[in-house]
Scaffold this motif. Structure first.
Motif, mmCIF file in Angstrom:
data_model
loop_
_atom_site.group_PDB
_atom_site.id
_atom_site.type_symbol
_atom_site.label_atom_id
_atom_site.label_comp_id
_atom_site.label_asym_id
_atom_site.label_seq_id
_atom_site.Cartn_x
_atom_site.Cartn_y
_atom_site.Cartn_z
ATOM 1 N N MET A 54 -12.575 -7.028 -1.756
ATOM 2 C CA MET A 54 -12.628 -6.067 -2.539
ATOM 3 C C MET A 54 -13.552 -4.929 -1.907
ATOM 4 N N TYR A 55 -14.716 -5.273 -1.289
ATOM 5 C CA TYR A 55 -15.555 -4.293 -0.869
ATOM 6 C C TYR A 55 -14.992 -3.432 0.504
ATOM 7 N N ALA A 56 -13.926 -4.003 1.182
ATOM 8 C CA ALA A 56 -13.299 -3.394 2.344
ATOM 9 C C ALA A 56 -12.195 -2.575 1.533
ATOM 10 N N LYS A 57 -11.593 -2.903 0.691
ATOM 11 C CA LYS A 57 -10.514 -2.141 -0.110
ATOM 12 C C LYS A 57 -11.271 -0.863 -0.710
ATOM 13 N N ILE A 58 -12.402 -1.101 -1.337
ATOM 14 C CA ILE A 58 -13.182 -0.140 -1.856
ATOM 15 C C ILE A 58 -13.662 1.101 -0.885
ATOM 16 N N ALA A 59 -14.068 0.582 0.196
ATOM 17 C CA ALA A 59 -14.470 1.309 1.291
ATOM 18 C C ALA A 59 -13.484 2.197 1.777
ATOM 19 N N SER A 60 -12.159 1.794 1.901
ATOM 20 C CA SER A 60 -10.881 2.357 2.519
ATOM 21 C C SER A 60 -10.379 3.278 1.724
ATOM 22 N N GLU A 61 -10.598 3.093 0.242
ATOM 23 C CA GLU A 61 -9.989 3.919 -0.796
ATOM 24 C C GLU A 61 -10.900 4.731 -1.437
ATOM 25 N N LEU A 62 -12.188 4.649 -1.430
ATOM 26 C CA LEU A 62 -13.019 5.489 -2.033
ATOM 27 C C LEU A 62 -14.319 6.020 -1.125
ATOM 28 N N GLY A 63 -14.206 5.508 0.145
ATOM 29 C CA GLY A 63 -15.061 6.188 0.790
ATOM 30 C C GLY A 63 -16.347 6.044 0.768
#
Length: 142
Positions: free
Chosen positions: A84-93
């Motif tokens: 989830m942290y990786a997904k958030i970083a890629s989507e929300l910067g």
């Protein structure tokens, strides 16, 4: 804090009895909406597999009883906290994550993200099972 600890300990006891939880690695309380209070307990089940357990409480701080009051998911069958942290970083910067925790939203077991971006505070929700975003999130008023 005694009341909070007693409530947490009761949630863990219920998870041990109803979800075959054998060890605990993390507990968190989630409150969303007028009547959604859940304790989430992460740990291992009797097969030594990582699980997440949601135990529902009422506004009176007592556990809810009934068919859907305790929910369990194998973490291996869902999106993990690190994923989830990786997904958030890629989507929300570049955002400031205040917390990411398991929760319950819109009759769905979710990851609840609370973050700050450009001076605004925002909640977003993602399905616990696969990380699919639910809705458009909520920006808190200034």
């Amino acid at each position: 804090m005694k009341d909070q600890w007693a409530e947490r300990d009761l949630a863990v006891s219920i998870a041990e009895q109803q979800a075959q939880l054998t060890s605990v690695t993390k507990t968190q309380k989630s409150v969303w909406g007028e009547d959604s209070i859940y304790w989430t307990i992460e740990g291992l089940n009797n097969e030594n597999k990582p699980i997440m357990v949601w135990v529902q409480f009422g506004l009176d701080r007592k556990p809810i009883t009934g068919e859907n009051s305790v929910h369990t998911e194998l973490i291996d069958n869902s999106i993990s906290e690190d994923e989830m942290y990786a997904k958030i970083a890629s989507e929300l910067g570049n955002i400031e994550i205040i917390h990411l925790q398991p929760s319950y939203y819109n009759k769905t077991y979710v990851w609840q993200l609370f973050y700050k971006q450009e001076g605004k505070y925002v909640y977003r929700f993602y399905q616990f099972s696969d990380g699919t975003e639910i809705g458009n999130g909520y920006q808190l008023p200034d």
